[in-house]
Motif scaffolding. Sequence first.
Motif, mmCIF file in Angstrom:
data_model
loop_
_atom_site.group_PDB
_atom_site.id
_atom_site.type_symbol
_atom_site.label_atom_id
_atom_site.label_comp_id
_atom_site.label_asym_id
_atom_site.label_seq_id
_atom_site.Cartn_x
_atom_site.Cartn_y
_atom_site.Cartn_z
ATOM 1 N N GLY A 105 0.743 -17.338 -12.537
ATOM 2 C CA GLY A 105 1.543 -18.299 -11.938
ATOM 3 C C GLY A 105 3.141 -17.855 -11.222
ATOM 4 N N GLN A 106 3.038 -16.629 -11.082
ATOM 5 C CA GLN A 106 4.280 -15.957 -10.525
ATOM 6 C C GLN A 106 4.126 -14.699 -9.844
ATOM 7 N N PRO A 107 4.692 -14.440 -8.982
ATOM 8 C CA PRO A 107 4.598 -13.148 -8.116
ATOM 9 C C PRO A 107 5.383 -12.017 -8.925
ATOM 10 N N PHE A 108 5.172 -10.622 -8.646
ATOM 11 C CA PHE A 108 5.640 -9.673 -8.976
ATOM 12 C C PHE A 108 6.126 -8.688 -8.060
ATOM 13 N N ASP A 109 6.896 -7.736 -8.427
ATOM 14 C CA ASP A 109 7.477 -6.802 -7.297
ATOM 15 C C ASP A 109 6.574 -5.846 -7.213
ATOM 16 N N VAL A 110 5.953 -5.517 -8.396
ATOM 17 C CA VAL A 110 4.867 -4.317 -8.288
ATOM 18 C C VAL A 110 3.399 -4.735 -9.049
ATOM 19 N N LEU A 111 2.355 -4.137 -8.516
ATOM 20 C CA LEU A 111 1.167 -4.646 -9.475
ATOM 21 C C LEU A 111 0.551 -3.416 -9.451
ATOM 22 N N ALA A 112 0.104 -3.065 -10.744
ATOM 23 C CA ALA A 112 -0.627 -1.669 -10.908
ATOM 24 C C ALA A 112 -2.073 -1.784 -11.558
ATOM 25 N N CYS A 113 -2.866 -1.107 -11.197
ATOM 26 C CA CYS A 113 -4.183 -1.000 -11.689
ATOM 27 C C CYS A 113 -4.718 0.397 -12.016
ATOM 28 N N LEU A 114 -4.348 0.760 -13.049
ATOM 29 C CA LEU A 114 -4.452 2.474 -13.333
ATOM 30 C C LEU A 114 -5.714 2.636 -14.008
ATOM 31 N N GLY A 115 -5.559 4.059 -14.358
ATOM 32 C CA GLY A 115 -6.901 4.476 -14.997
ATOM 33 C C GLY A 115 -8.250 3.993 -14.843
ATOM 34 N N ASN A 116 -8.669 3.808 -13.373
ATOM 35 C CA ASN A 116 -9.770 3.677 -13.214
ATOM 36 C C ASN A 116 -10.529 2.198 -13.503
ATOM 37 N N SER A 117 -9.439 1.434 -13.653
ATOM 38 C CA SER A 117 -9.753 0.088 -14.242
ATOM 39 C C SER A 117 -10.815 -0.725 -12.908
#
Length: 249
Positions: A105-117
């Motif tokens: 329910g909120q935006p973020f400055d950065v979205l990360a999706c690391l480690g082969n997720s």
Amino acid sequence: MNSPDTRGPERLEASNLFYREPALYDDVQSDSDSARICRELIDRHCPRARTLLDFGCGTGRNLEQLAPHFDCIGVDLQPGLVDYAHRTRPKVDIRLGDMRSVRLGQPFDVLACLGNSLAYVHENQDIRAVFRTFAAHSRPGTLLVLCGPVAPIEHTEPQEARVATRLGPAKVTIHYEWDLRTQINTLRRHWLFDSGEEARDAIRRRVLGPRELELYGTLSGFDVAEITNESDAGPLIGPSAYIVACYRG
């Protein structure tokens, strides 16, 4: 790092030793540079970023390193990993959730999706759902940092390595399989600990090429800014890469 394929968290846990023994994951990944590389990419493309959401955060190892620099939240599908993260990293905000459907329910400055997720999401419709989740937590200018396989590993001979873990030293033998039709790279691992204990598991990862990732991003409102092996620009050689994209809205 961990996220859903279509088999569900219970079957994923049964197939992957790291899901059953989260501390083992921390041991084996103790020299990982993912958090450092992620931060350097953020500094290059979004230096004023203050908030970060990590999808497939696993044990919270990367988040713990990123937390001094950003207001962080992590989400992971595996209850065992989330419980372990709560016990070992209680100051890091880690929540149970499926990256295909979670909405904070909120935006973020950065979205990360690391480690082969993202590679654990195998079906096209599920990958589209993940990118819709990315968009749902974005505003114009939000930075997306992905890490995953962009080319298969196709060793014809088994690969061996020695690893040190809190369960004792172990020899790990890995057999690789590549299914071009499904774009699934399977790693079958045999763990032989010096104590004599053995374990076997199998990791199935969907390989998405750079152009595919650009397409998924474009259709979801993201423009790819960089695809690189690490934080330093250079020729893309694979098999893994960091993909950096900016949300245009």
